[in-house]
Design a protein around this motif. Sequence first.
Motif, mmCIF file in Angstrom:
data_model
loop_
_atom_site.group_PDB
_atom_site.id
_atom_site.type_symbol
_atom_site.label_atom_id
_atom_site.label_comp_id
_atom_site.label_asym_id
_atom_site.label_seq_id
_atom_site.Cartn_x
_atom_site.Cartn_y
_atom_site.Cartn_z
ATOM 1 N N LEU A 1 -13.741 -11.221 2.317
ATOM 2 C CA LEU A 1 -12.782 -11.867 3.216
ATOM 3 C C LEU A 1 -12.653 -13.365 2.953
ATOM 4 N N SER B 1 -4.694 -2.617 -0.323
ATOM 5 C CA SER B 1 -4.884 -3.368 0.910
ATOM 6 C C SER B 1 -5.539 -2.456 1.941
ATOM 7 N N THR C 1 -6.276 -6.767 4.058
ATOM 8 C CA THR C 1 -6.861 -7.599 3.002
ATOM 9 C C THR C 1 -6.786 -6.871 1.672
#
Length: 462
Positions: free
Chosen positions: A73, A113, A123
């Motif tokens: 992240l 993603s 993400t």
Amino acid sequence: MYLFLAILGLSLSVGSAVAAPQKSVAAANAINAGSESPSREHALLATLADAPSADELRATITKLVGFGTRNTLSDTHSETRGIGAARRWVKSRFAEISKDCGGCLQLVTPSQSFTGKRIPQPTEVMDIVAIQRGTVEPNRVIIITGHLDSRVTDVMDIEHDAPGANDDASGVAALIESARLLSKHKFRATLVFAALSGEEQGLYGGKVLADFAKAQGWQVQADLNNDIVGNTRGQDGVIDTTTVRIFSEGTKSNETLEQAKYRRYHGGEVDSPSRNIARYMADLADRYLTNFKVRMVYRTDRYGRGGDQVSFLEAGYPAVRVTEGHENYTRQHQDLRTENGIVYGDTIDGVDFGYLAHVTALNAVTMAAMASAPVAPTGIDTTGAVESDTTVKWDAVEGATGYRIWWRDTIAAQWQHSRYVSGATNVVLKNIVIDDWFFGVSAVSADGYESPIAYPGDAGSF
């Protein structure tokens, strides 16, 4: 008895993942002799066993630790910090290796993603992959993986440094060094070197690559997932520089109910392709590595824990996890700190680079051996119910000039006896009763490279 077997949907004459004993030691020795087989010793594998450079491994881990955090992240735009910078550096390192071998590596960056419990916002999870195409069977693929991402105590913490030196820069260093060494040679099958992301957030990088493999139509023969492979000082106080653990599933993750019913009756609980890859690696370590051995662990992973090999297993691909012999949990998933005299955190001083070189050697030797050999046999069948002999049959394998038939006691961890045959796809093992042994077949090339052993039926098919 016929009625009982009919209820199970089985047949008396069928033989699959079953077994057969020998009448005497003399009979076994006569069968072990078999036909004259090519040498099982190879100069290339011996060279690769001594080739990994501790300095190269140190340089790679030093560079990866230098990105501060590699949390999935974390920042993807900075050139000096975060997962994005780390991914771009790995890609550039693969490009350098490819340049040295005349462009022998194709670089791809498959991604998807995700959102999930540990990924609250959509993400992109990207893998950095180098592909070395095989000269004869480019669609048959042997993969080595390690995960690029790192974490501290809070898996969602993207601010604090998460060096991830051992978990899992060590695995990424091993696969990059394997690429450097193996790219200097050509192989029958394709080799894939993959630095994965998203492991700590939920094994997402493994899924990305497994999905990519399916989309490409790859015939994945093995994924060697290297995760936590550089430490030799365990939390238990043991220092072990000579053992690496190979975790492998016993039954296939994608086994159907019908296949499970057949396997429960005939056997095969400890003979999945993944388990026989672990045996293959143990044999290679015994033959080519000095004072370094494989400890096979009959589990998919450590107790209650997981790794990227799980995604490959769920996709139906054989896969194993390679992990150091004694882990130090104060060095894993920890904020950097010292408490009560104990140093916490996954820093580079916890990596033994000589040990990591041995682990890398095992991976490189395994990949070279598998990629040089024919594919493992299919269509294996054993028959011999209510007979004193066992007949083993299999389908012909392209590139194989001979086959080795193996058998072992049903409670033995390793294959014990073998017979080499050429010019045939069946053999009768005299005075070997099917009830008491497990059987397998490997394919052998003209120059003696041998595939992993395949077990009969769905339970053991690659």
